[in-house]
Design an enzyme around this catalytic site. Structure first.
Site, mmCIF file in Angstrom:
data_model
loop_
_atom_site.group_PDB
_atom_site.id
_atom_site.type_symbol
_atom_site.label_atom_id
_atom_site.label_comp_id
_atom_site.label_asym_id
_atom_site.label_seq_id
_atom_site.Cartn_x
_atom_site.Cartn_y
_atom_site.Cartn_z
ATOM 1 N N CYS A 1 -7.737 -4.089 -0.801
ATOM 2 C CA CYS A 1 -7.895 -2.968 0.135
ATOM 3 C C CYS A 1 -6.590 -2.224 0.371
ATOM 4 O O CYS A 1 -6.575 -0.994 0.471
ATOM 5 C CB CYS A 1 -8.488 -3.463 1.446
ATOM 6 S SG CYS A 1 -7.510 -4.753 2.266
ATOM 7 N N HIS B 1 -8.025 -6.228 7.227
ATOM 8 C CA HIS B 1 -8.461 -5.223 6.256
ATOM 9 C C HIS B 1 -7.642 -3.952 6.456
ATOM 10 O O HIS B 1 -7.128 -3.697 7.551
ATOM 11 C CB HIS B 1 -9.950 -4.922 6.468
ATOM 12 C CG HIS B 1 -10.568 -4.053 5.409
ATOM 13 N ND1 HIS B 1 -10.469 -4.301 4.058
ATOM 14 C CD2 HIS B 1 -11.322 -2.914 5.517
ATOM 15 C CE1 HIS B 1 -11.136 -3.374 3.379
ATOM 16 N NE2 HIS B 1 -11.646 -2.520 4.242
ATOM 17 N N ASN C 1 -13.253 4.015 3.679
ATOM 18 C CA ASN C 1 -13.174 2.602 3.303
ATOM 19 C C ASN C 1 -13.115 2.500 1.781
ATOM 20 O O ASN C 1 -13.171 3.503 1.074
ATOM 21 C CB ASN C 1 -14.376 1.849 3.865
ATOM 22 C CG ASN C 1 -14.091 0.376 4.089
ATOM 23 O OD1 ASN C 1 -13.173 -0.192 3.508
ATOM 24 N ND2 ASN C 1 -14.897 -0.256 4.927
#
Length: 437
Positions: free
Chosen positions: A71, A360, A382
């Site tokens: 991520c 995250h 995202n």
């Protein structure tokens, strides 16, 4: 006998009381059928939350990290691609996440081996040695790790080194890397000091081979040409990854600052903090952040978005979250009423008790502002693909930012006067297992 021992009759008496509680039994039936998150969800918040924003940057499609922990890599590249899309007038563009991941794995392997040499004479049970063995081959990362990789190795378009199956499903590759590295750590610990660096070098050759088998061979150059959204064709010729990065990176990219919101009183606001035993790149940048107020962090993020740049941020993603709807709100789930148990804690206590931490990383690509310029909600890009949220984009209520956002990375030009002066004072050292990491 311990006075804290649990009596065998405890569960029997609690079961009898539970059966006599009609509300508890109704909740039990509901959770058994649908799950706690579905039952506790406040539909009124979902129905009232508008996903439009007064400031919005994205005109592109989301990317997907698939079954990997990349991520931080995807989010860093999502910050950078906005600049190249706008600068070149492109419909869409993506950098190769796989290219960055390849070199990240290589640098992490070197870091593991260097730390093994450094700790070779410590007992195997030592905490530092245990952490070396526990963290061999993982996917995670941080802002300065991303900066170091891009400035050292460069960037390539996604077509020049596309994802392989292993890039998006890293378990097998990570198992192989971990096994090779752990074996090498053992050999280093058993070797005489003058032989240890030779083991490191030989092991890195093995690591490179494993990475090439799983991820492909990184290109040393590529032909850069593109068609802009006005259908004009541009042929720029052969470039190296470093030349490509230097051409399109923000001028002050290496100077970006990480701001953190840490309400723990033992960590004073306005000071700079550095993480012990890092960076993952030997000789790389220290992982340093400046502790600031929420207002300062939001002000810098809003300024970045208004200047056309997405904002990299770290958060505790699974808290108060509706994945399918793509919504975060501080009170989205009423768990206290669901369980009949009050387990709420202030953010500072949750950090102290290890109940929350940065899990995250994503990017802000929009913000909805009220008439005074204060954020009401945030638009989030995202890296989970387009099948969740609104085609991969999510909406965050501003109250969720307060509780679960920990860090943002911004240009120093977007800081209030005096904030950056913290970097000139002595940095406070945090352990690598701190809640901010």
């Amino acid at each position: 006998m311990s006075t804290s021992a649990l009596p065998a009759t405890f569960t029997t008496s609690r079961a009898e009381a539970f059966r006599g509680d009609p509300v508890a039994r109704i909740v039990q039936n509901a959770v058994s059928a649908q799950g706690a998150d579905e039952v506790s969800l406040d539909r009124d918040i979902i129905n009232r939350l508008d996903d439009s924003t007064s400031e919005r940057l994205d005109t592109w499609a989301v990317t997907s990290q698939k079954k990997s922990g990349r991520c931080w890599n995807f989010s860093g590249l999502n910050v950078l691609r906005a600049k190249i899309i706008n600068e070149l007038g492109l419909e869409d563009f993506a950098f190769s996440q796989n290219f960055v991941a390849f070199h990240d794995k290589l640098e992490k392997a070197n870091h593991t081996l260097a730390k093994a040499i450094e700790t070779a004479d410590l007992p195997l049970q030592n905490e530092k040695v245990r952490r070396i063995l526990d963290n061999a081959g993982d996917d995670g990362g941080y802002w300065f790790q991303f900066v170091d990789l891009v400035t050292k190795y460069g960037l390539v378009p996604v077509w020049a080194m596309p994802d392989t199956e292993s890039a998006g499903n890293t378990d097998q590759m990570n198992r192989a890397l971990s096994a090779v590295l752990r074996k090498a750590v053992g050999r280093i610990r058993n070797a005489v000091p003058e032989d240890r660096d030779a083991i490191r070098t030989a092991t890195l050759e093995d690591v490179w081979r494993i990475l090439a088998i799983h991820l492909g061979t990184p290109p040393s150059s590529f032909t850069w040409q593109y068609r802009d959204k006005e259908k004009n064709f541009h042929a720029e010729g052969v470039v190296t990854p470093l030349e490509f990065a230097q051409r399109y990176l923000p001028e002050d990219f290496a100077d970006y600052v990480v701001l953190a919101h840490d309400p723990r009183e033992e960590h004073p606001v306005g000071e700079a903090y550095v993480v012990d035993n890092l960076p993952f790149m030997e000789g790389g940048s220290p992982y340093v952040h400046i502790s600031v107020s929420l207002d300062e962090m939001k002000r810098a993020a809003i300024a970045s978005i208004r200047d056309g740049e997405p904002v990299w941020f770290a958060c505790d993603v699974a808290q108060q979250f509706a994945r399918k709807e793509g919504i975060w709100s501080a009170h989205l789930h009423d768990y206290d009423s669901l369980y009949g148990v009050d387990y709420s804690m202030p953010k500072a206590d949750r950090m102290r008790m290890r109940d929350t931490n940065a899990t995250h990383i994503m990017v802000f690509v929009g913000v909805d502002l009220d008439e005074d310029g204060n954020a009401k909600r945030w638009r989030v890009e995202n890296s989970w693909g387009d099948e969740v949220g609104k085609k991969g984009f999510f909406t965050m209520n501003d109250d969720w930012f307060d509780e679960y956002v920990f860090q943002v990375a911004v240009s120093p030009t977007r800081l209030s006067p005096g904030v950056i002066d913290a970097l000139d004072r002595e940095w406070i050292v945090l352990p690598e297992w701190d809640a901010l990491m």
